[in-house]
Design a protein around this motif. Structure first.
Motif, PDB file in Angstrom:
ATOM      1  N   LEU A 100       7.436  -1.709   4.937  1.00 39.40           N
ATOM      2  CA  LEU A 100       6.196  -1.164   4.369  1.00 39.40           C
ATOM      3  C   LEU A 100       6.138  -1.365   2.856  1.00 39.40           C
ATOM      4  CD1 LEU A 100       5.724   2.167   6.362  1.00 39.40           C
ATOM      5  CD2 LEU A 100       4.277   0.124   6.440  1.00 39.40           C
ATOM      6  N   MET A 101       7.251  -1.152   2.182  1.00 40.59           N
ATOM      7  CA  MET A 101       7.282  -1.316   0.727  1.00 40.59           C
ATOM      8  C   MET A 101       7.073  -2.789   0.340  1.00 40.59           C
ATOM      9  SD  MET A 101      10.274   1.466  -0.244  1.00 40.59           S
ATOM     10  CE  MET A 101      10.830   0.486  -1.583  1.00 40.59           C
ATOM     11  N   LEU A 102       7.721  -3.679   1.074  1.00 34.48           N
ATOM     12  CA  LEU A 102       7.564  -5.108   0.792  1.00 34.48           C
ATOM     13  C   LEU A 102       6.125  -5.561   1.042  1.00 34.48           C
ATOM     14  CD1 LEU A 102      10.921  -6.297   2.354  1.00 34.48           C
ATOM     15  CD2 LEU A 102      10.272  -6.565  -0.058  1.00 34.48           C
ATOM     16  N   MET A 103       5.530  -5.084   2.117  1.00 38.67           N
ATOM     17  CA  MET A 103       4.141  -5.463   2.414  1.00 38.67           C
ATOM     18  C   MET A 103       3.172  -4.869   1.396  1.00 38.67           C
ATOM     19  SD  MET A 103       4.081  -7.707   4.661  1.00 38.67           S
ATOM     20  CE  MET A 103       2.304  -7.824   4.673  1.00 38.67           C
ATOM     21  N   ALA A 104       3.457  -3.675   0.916  1.00 35.03           N
ATOM     22  CA  ALA A 104       2.601  -3.090  -0.125  1.00 35.03           C
ATOM     23  C   ALA A 104       2.631  -3.960  -1.376  1.00 35.03           C
ATOM     24  CB  ALA A 104       3.057  -1.665  -0.439  1.00 35.03           C
TER      25      ALA A 104
END
Length: 191
Positions: free
Chosen positions: A53-57
């Motif tokens: 999720l952090m990488l996609m954000a």
């Protein structure tokens, strides 16, 4: 170095936008790859879901940044014409170069927009580094999200092929034609 373009070379603004967008595209590739790896790892490691999720954000934030920079770059180009092609450059090469550049602009718009659309269709919000929440562009729809993700990936692959051709052509102009085309875009060369 001049901010605006001259008849001999691109100015600092055009060069800066060119190289910044190129660097961000490379960052985007690695963020997408790392997110995909985290997605695969979350089957055995629940904490990988948070990493994904952090990488996609970050991927989405940089994608929106590229879109904004593409708008800025195209606006700059509209008021600040690029230097002319070398007089000895064959007309077919000029046509291919112009077509390639316009395809780049189209992809710099289409790739972030398809990513934003896919995220909206998946019902995942898009924000710019957590500072600005962007509106959803479409209603949630899993089938549409899947199709848009495929289009997003295909467009990125087209961008990679086009970039490889672009780099090869620039190197050809530098080392075979020796016509100065490459040096027009590098910051360390002189007028």
């Amino acid at each position: 170095m001049r901010l605006s373009n001259s008849t001999a070379r691109f100015g600092a603004v055009a060069q800066g936008l060119h190289w910044l967008i190129a660097a961000l595209i490379i960052v985007q590739y690695f963020l997408a790859e790392l997110a995909e790896e985290a997605g695969a790892a979350r089957r055995t490691d629940p904490s990988a879901a948070l990493d994904q999720l952090m990488l996609m954000a970050r991927h989405k934030s940089f994608g929106i940044t590229i879109l904004a920079l593409a708008i800025l770059r195209l606006s700059w180009r509209a008021v600040n014409q690029p230097p002319p092609w070398p007089a000895a450059m064959p007309s077919w090469q000029v046509r291919v170069a112009r077509t390639t550049h316009w395809l780049f602009y189209g992809l710099l718009f289409a790739i972030p927009i398809t990513g934003w659309l896919a995220s909206s269709a998946k019902n995942y919000p898009v924000s710019w580094f957590g500072l600005i929440q962007l509106p959803d562009l479409v209603a949630p729809d899993k089938g549409l999200a899947h199709d848009l993700e495929e289009v997003h990936e295909i467009l990125f692959n087209v961008l990679v092929v086009l970039a490889a051709i672009h780099v090869a052509a620039a190197l050809k102009h530098q080392f075979i034609d020796k016509d100065g085309v490459l040096m027009r875009m590098v910051p360390w060369s002189r007028d």
